[in-house]
Design an enzyme around this catalytic site. Sequence first.
Site, short mmCIF file in Angstrom:
data_model
loop_
_atom_site.label_atom_id
_atom_site.label_comp_id
_atom_site.label_asym_id
_atom_site.label_seq_id
_atom_site.Cartn_x
_atom_site.Cartn_y
_atom_site.Cartn_z
N GLU A 207 36.37 36.66 31.02
CA GLU A 207 37.00 35.87 32.07
C GLU A 207 35.92 35.20 32.92
OE1 GLU A 207 40.74 36.06 35.18
OE2 GLU A 207 39.54 37.82 34.97
N ALA A 342 35.28 44.92 38.09
CA ALA A 342 35.97 45.47 36.94
C ALA A 342 36.69 44.34 36.23
CB ALA A 342 36.98 46.53 37.38
N MET A 343 37.09 44.56 35.00
CA MET A 343 37.75 43.48 34.25
C MET A 343 38.88 44.05 33.40
SD MET A 343 38.01 40.34 33.49
CE MET A 343 39.34 39.84 32.40
N GLU A 378 43.35 46.94 38.19
CA GLU A 378 43.20 46.47 36.80
C GLU A 378 44.43 46.83 35.97
OE1 GLU A 378 40.96 44.38 36.54
OE2 GLU A 378 39.79 44.95 38.31
N HIS A 381 47.16 44.38 36.30
CA HIS A 381 46.95 43.18 35.47
C HIS A 381 47.54 43.32 34.06
CE1 HIS A 381 44.56 40.56 37.94
NE2 HIS A 381 43.54 41.37 38.05
N GLU A 400 45.74 37.57 40.43
CA GLU A 400 44.93 38.33 41.38
C GLU A 400 45.72 38.73 42.64
OE1 GLU A 400 42.51 39.65 40.32
OE2 GLU A 400 41.80 38.41 38.65
N1 BES Z 1 39.96 39.65 36.80
C1 BES Z 1 39.06 40.17 37.75
C2 BES Z 1 37.62 40.10 37.35
C3 BES Z 1 37.02 38.73 37.27
C4 BES Z 1 37.21 37.82 38.27
C5 BES Z 1 36.28 38.36 36.21
C6 BES Z 1 36.67 36.56 38.16
C7 BES Z 1 35.75 37.11 36.10
C8 BES Z 1 35.95 36.19 37.07
C9 BES Z 1 39.38 41.61 38.09
O1 BES Z 1 40.69 41.98 37.94
C10 BES Z 1 39.05 41.77 39.52
O2 BES Z 1 39.74 41.23 40.32
N2 BES Z 1 37.98 42.47 39.82
C11 BES Z 1 37.50 42.61 41.17
C12 BES Z 1 37.67 44.00 41.64
C13 BES Z 1 39.07 44.19 42.14
C14 BES Z 1 39.44 45.60 42.32
C15 BES Z 1 39.31 43.45 43.43
C16 BES Z 1 36.05 42.22 41.16
O3 BES Z 1 35.48 42.16 40.09
O4 BES Z 1 35.51 41.98 42.24
ZN ZN Z 2 41.94 41.23 39.40
#
Ligand code: BES
Ligand code: ZN
Length: 959
Positions: A207, A342-343, A378, A381, A400
């Site tokens: 992503e 995290a992803m 996660e 999602h 998100e």
């Molecule tokens: N989908 C995102 C990770 C992401 C965001 C990957 C943008 C690439 C580009 C993931 O679900 C996410 O939101 N991760 C957050 C942590 C979350 C608990 C708020 C992050 O990576 O900051």
């Molecule tokens: Zn997210």
Amino acid sequence: MGNISDLRKRGCFVTNLTGFLLVILVICLLAVVAVIVYFTTLDIKCSSSNESNGKVANKTLHKAPSVDRNFRLPLNLYPTVYEVEIQPYIYGDNSEDFFFSGHVGIEVECRSSTNEIILHSKMLHITENTIEIRLSGRHNDTINSTLEYDTDNGFIILKLSRLMVAGNRYIVEMGFDGHFSEDLDGLYLSSYVRDNSTVYLATTQFEAIHARKAFPCFDEPAIKAKFIITLVRKNHMISLSNTRIVYRENRTDNWVADHYEETPLMSTYILAFIVCDFQYTSDVTKNNVLFRSWARNEVVDQTPYSLKVGIKILAYFEDYLNISFPLAKSDMIAVPDFQAGAMENWGLITYRETNMLFHPLESSEFRKEVVANIVSHELAHMWFGNLVTPEWWGDIWLNEGFASYFEHLGVDHVHPDWNMLEEFTSPEMHRAMTMDSLVSKHPVYAHVSENRQIQSMFDDISYIKGASIIRMMRFFLGEHTFKRGLQRYLKNHLYDVATHDDLWYSLGNQSKIDRNPKFIQNIKHIMDTWVMQMNYPTVFIKRDRDKLILTQSRYLLDTEAVDPGKYESPFGYKWVIPATFTTSLNLRFNQTAKDIIWIDIYTSDVTISSAMSGSSANDWYIGNVMQYGYFRVNYPEENWIRLIQQLKTDHTLIPPINRAQIINDVWNLAKSGDVNTYIALQTLDYLPKEDNVIPLRAAWTEINYLREAVIETDLNSTFSKVMRKMLSKQFNKYGIDNTGAGHTETMTRRGIVRMACDYESEECIQNCTDIFKKYMENPNENPIDVNLRGTVLCTAVRNGGFKEYEFLKRKYKASDIPSEKYTLRYALLCSKDIKILRWYLKNILHTEDIPKEDAVKAVLHISKTEIGRLPALEFIRGNWNFIFKRLVKSAHEQHNLLSGIYKVLRTAAEIEKFAYLIKDSPKMMKLNHKPGLELSNIRNKWSKRNYHNIKKWLLEKNL
Ligand code: BES
Ligand code: ZN
């Protein structure tokens, strides 16, 4: 399934049971009429720009030269199934030699005849003689092609010797190889040290648009397909992907090919491939999903907590959303080098180590909350994003925002005593409201028309404003309609894509079933005002004898800000607002949808008659109970004064969320000049009595703001004295003994100790240095409560010397607990020894003390200390290019760097120096640096304007 051209197909299927034909026909007709009525009765034009239309138009563009080529794929070819094989070569001593090779076969459906194939491929070398294009099922019917690269758009183009014909299916095959990405995205190399040697693993982060760096593909979220993955590894390693392994095939030279079962229809950005030597703990959910939590051997004993919460939350979401998790297994893995937090790869969620690992004795309650939240986010999602995917990145809030809201529901289910639903407003919603009070951000939905704009959509607006308006909907729809409406939305779009209009449609339909007629007409009318324009309103509530009058206006932190005009408001910056209020005469904080007073975009104000009848001079009123609404509330001065008086006499009459709201609203209204700053300052007076972390956090944010505002003025020493006195009072109530405290008390104590020590409360410093001394005398037994270690260690280093520093450094080297290492690393950076800080700054990339992924964070950490601020800023300025080439790998980090810099810039001259640098950095241009700049300017102006107010308040306190 999954046809993007069929996106708008909504629900009428005529079965072959002819007896029912007529009935169904009638139902269909009614449904169609309902849809038409629904859309035509809206007075507001539907301005959700539908980019799928743009896509169709693109088809004519595919012959244009590279520079003019639209960055979206033409949709003449649509992939149905991919077979991907990838073999990472990550063995031997020299990682420079590592690479990967692979092969992809894609079955494509030809939807309109074409003589070229365009697909995404970035930094990959395609082996030209392996390209084969043929009619599906006909091995000898091949089409010749020549290969072209369009590096600007990340495309490869196969020019065909003859036409691919609409209606036919073809197989497109090719071999490729590539180097591991250096940016911790695409397919990249991660490593850790074991017994003094480096162990490598290959892992992915796709992503938003990095799958194209691992294999040629149609890398857009709406282009869903099935994937049959094969990962080839040496036999001492293991591999992981989204699904289960169906069989293992031994190949020569100790290579093993793991063949994975076909995935469901899914987007490319949630695929994941990993080759590593990790271990796992596992269990099954109550619905029989195999759940495994993976980490390197040394830390696998820290996986059970994430496993336990993950299992419970997955089953909880299945129940809540009434849709089973569609895969047979769900893996989570803690990856040593990881860019984001995290992803959510489907069936294989990747995490930063500190966000997944929890050590029952050595990790804090705070860390536990972080792990639970991120796991929950996660897992949300898996439905919001993986099963139902936004049609395009402009609606990424559907991923998100929902994940950020549902993460709280999930954690609340596992730890009901943590008050997670309350904690949402402060700090998260308040933080988003600050960002959203600028003219330089974007609406929740934004038109995304170039690749570099995609990353900038992953911000507080999509995440937290998104979550906040979902929370607001839950309030005005009621739990039942909200839950059923979401189930309906997900069911309507399973394995497919959706837009925000689809969400309004499903929630509207559910309202209709629930006989909630107001919302059938209005859900889009209401919600578009929150999603299609920037910012939010202030509702001014004034009293007119026994009546209350509510008026809305757009809230801007800087009322003089000039809107750059990038986003126009379709509603003239008016909102449809679910307002509520309560009065001291008739205290009611547990209100529901029926108590709402709607303020519409057409009416300038709403009058509530006899709202205050029977009241006397000291009675007060509060708007926006439990801060369910995403807006601010302002009152005439006398009501603010009464509210502050109430906080001082008995703050418990008002629930913590509304106490936090009062503080946050009045301070921000003071910053914008809507309320006298002297009033805002007085909200701090009751703080020594406050025990709840929610209002405390709201107040601490403002205290830190105030510090930045006065630090360069002659008020600084008085301010420090006043704060030291006030925070000492609170510290003395709490101390550093956390024995027997539950989660919420622990979080309060943790915050209070940190604030008191940061503001140099003598008692706090003394307590911390004393206990640290004990620790140094007996280093094998750490007497410091794990929850307070961050502050205690930082304070000991800050107020200690070389001895303390060296002691902790040894501890740091010896530790193999990621969360402990994290705490120790930041404690070391609290040093006041400028030599030590300079050493860090110089070696930040080369020292083993700071992992690559944390380098920028470490520089920023130094910049937050009084002594380190200027050296860190100088370092950033002096090494600007180096930082961009070597340190800041992703837009994610660029964003963190920028907002961090702007937080510590003080004078106009400092701001100017950076604004100039940033403007001149082409790589930085893809990020919007204006919000940071705007915030710094606003703070500077505010502090100048309010010098006398602040002085007055401080002098009163210092009597
Ligand atoms: N989908 C995102 C990770 C992401 C965001 C990957 C943008 C690439 C580009 C993931 O679900 C996410 O939101 N991760 C957050 C942590 C979350 C608990 C708020 C992050 O990576 O900051
Ligand atoms: Zn997210």
